[in-house]
Scaffold this motif. Structure first.
Motif, PDB file in Angstrom:
ATOM      1  N   CYS A   1     -21.063 -15.095   1.866  1.00 35.46           N
ATOM      2  CA  CYS A   1     -21.156 -16.518   1.711  1.00 35.46           C
ATOM      3  C   CYS A   1     -21.590 -17.294   0.538  1.00 35.46           C
ATOM      4  O   CYS A   1     -20.766 -18.335   0.288  1.00 35.46           O
ATOM      5  CB  CYS A   1     -22.145 -17.220   2.737  1.00 35.46           C
ATOM      6  SG  CYS A   1     -23.765 -16.148   2.627  1.00 35.46           S
ATOM      7  N   CYS A   2     -22.522 -16.685  -0.300  1.00 32.36           N
ATOM      8  CA  CYS A   2     -22.725 -17.359  -1.646  1.00 32.36           C
ATOM      9  C   CYS A   2     -22.510 -16.805  -2.912  1.00 32.36           C
ATOM     10  O   CYS A   2     -22.667 -17.262  -4.032  1.00 32.36           O
ATOM     11  CB  CYS A   2     -24.310 -17.624  -1.449  1.00 32.36           C
ATOM     12  SG  CYS A   2     -25.033 -18.592  -0.406  1.00 32.36           S
TER      13      CYS A   2
ATOM     14  N   CYS B   1     -29.074 -18.060   0.957  1.00 29.71           N
ATOM     15  CA  CYS B   1     -29.180 -19.022   2.288  1.00 29.71           C
ATOM     16  C   CYS B   1     -30.494 -19.102   2.705  1.00 29.71           C
ATOM     17  O   CYS B   1     -31.066 -19.921   3.548  1.00 29.71           O
ATOM     18  CB  CYS B   1     -28.229 -18.442   3.374  1.00 29.71           C
ATOM     19  SG  CYS B   1     -26.543 -18.589   3.057  1.00 29.71           S
TER      20      CYS B   1
ATOM     21  N   CYS C   1     -28.568 -13.003   3.748  1.00 29.70           N
ATOM     22  CA  CYS C   1     -28.376 -13.719   2.325  1.00 29.70           C
ATOM     23  C   CYS C   1     -29.631 -14.116   1.627  1.00 29.70           C
ATOM     24  O   CYS C   1     -30.277 -15.201   2.298  1.00 29.70           O
ATOM     25  CB  CYS C   1     -27.175 -14.404   2.426  1.00 29.70           C
ATOM     26  SG  CYS C   1     -26.722 -15.570   0.982  1.00 29.70           S
TER      27      CYS C   1
HETATM   28 ZN   LIG Z   1     -25.567 -17.158   1.487  1.00 35.24          ZN
END
Ligand SMILES: [Zn+2]
Length: 242
Positions: free
Chosen positions: A155-156, A217, A214
């Motif tokens: 996601c990051c 996050c 994560c």
């Molecule tokens: Zn993330």
């Protein structure tokens, strides 16, 4: 038989940094190690600290390495993975977004900890550590249990073309784990690539725990190099046979 943990940023006033190069005084960081050892019910003098450089070298630790990097000068420099088959020798590696990998062979009673950022992942350091455990301790990858811990997630973890092309040049099979998200922007799933790599090295899929957590996050819980814009602390993975 085994003690293991992954620390968070919580646990002390102003955080729980375990890195000596993050701006905290040495005394304060050593104090955090003592707290951590107490919480794990192990002797902090048994801890062996890695000297990580985002490469693929593996250090076989034994009794003579206890205390290195914490209570005496360390000659363990340039190693991103530690392994041992000795009891009461606590392996310690450091993280602030990179991927921690825990390896245990309950048959041969050998363990390893691997620090794998994108460079280490491209170099397949986790799989090389499994080869190292096989060569040094006679481990069969079939017996090895693995945990892929919290790190920056797909996601990051955004990278440019130059990082993406490293993956395509060296690990063409990792393309399903790399997603184009914009002009010269890619998101790479390091945890899944590491999982595939260690399956290729002979570890059974059902023996791998992928946390999928994560750090960026969840930066209220974890130090995150990217989430904290470079000014962050270090978390540690610890593993010890008892
Ligand atoms: Zn993330």
């Amino acid at each position: 038989m085994l003690v293991h943990c992954f620390t968070t940023r919580l646990g002390g006033s102003g955080g729980f940094n375990l890195g000596f190069n993050r701006g905290d005084s040495r005394e304060r960081v050593v104090e955090n190690y003592k707290k951590l050892a107490d919480a794990l019910d192990i002797d902090c003098r048994n801890m062996v600290l890695s000297g990580q450089v985002h490469d693929d070298r593996i250090y076989p630790a034994d009794e003579r390495d206890r205390g290195k990097g914490l209570f005496c000068e360390s000659d363990i420099k340039g190693y991103d993975a530690l392994m041992t088959n000795k009891r009461n020798t606590a392996l310690v590696t450091f993280y602030a977004d990179c991927v921690p990998i825990y390896l245990l062979d309950p048959e041969k009673k050998a363990i390893a900890l691997v620090h794998s950022g994108w460079r280490g992942t491209v170099l397949e350091i986790a799989s090389k550590t499994i080869d190292g455990m096989r060569n040094k301790y006679g481990c069969d990858p079939f017996d090895i249990q693995a945990v892929i811990g919290p790190s920056i997630g797909k996601c990051c973890f955004e990278v440019g073309e130059e990082v993406y092309s490293e993956f395509m040049q060296r690990l063409i099979w990792s393309s399903p784990h790399c997603k184009k998200t914009g002009l010269d922007k890619w998101h790479i799933d390091l945890q899944s690539i590491i999982k595939s790599s260690i399956v290729n090295a002979g570890v059974k899929e059902e023996n791998i725990c992928l946390t999928g957590v994560c750090t960026k996050c969840n930066k209220d819980l974890f130090y995150s190099y990217r989430g904290d814009e470079g000014r962050t602390g270090s978390m540690a993975a610890v593993m010890q046979l008892i």
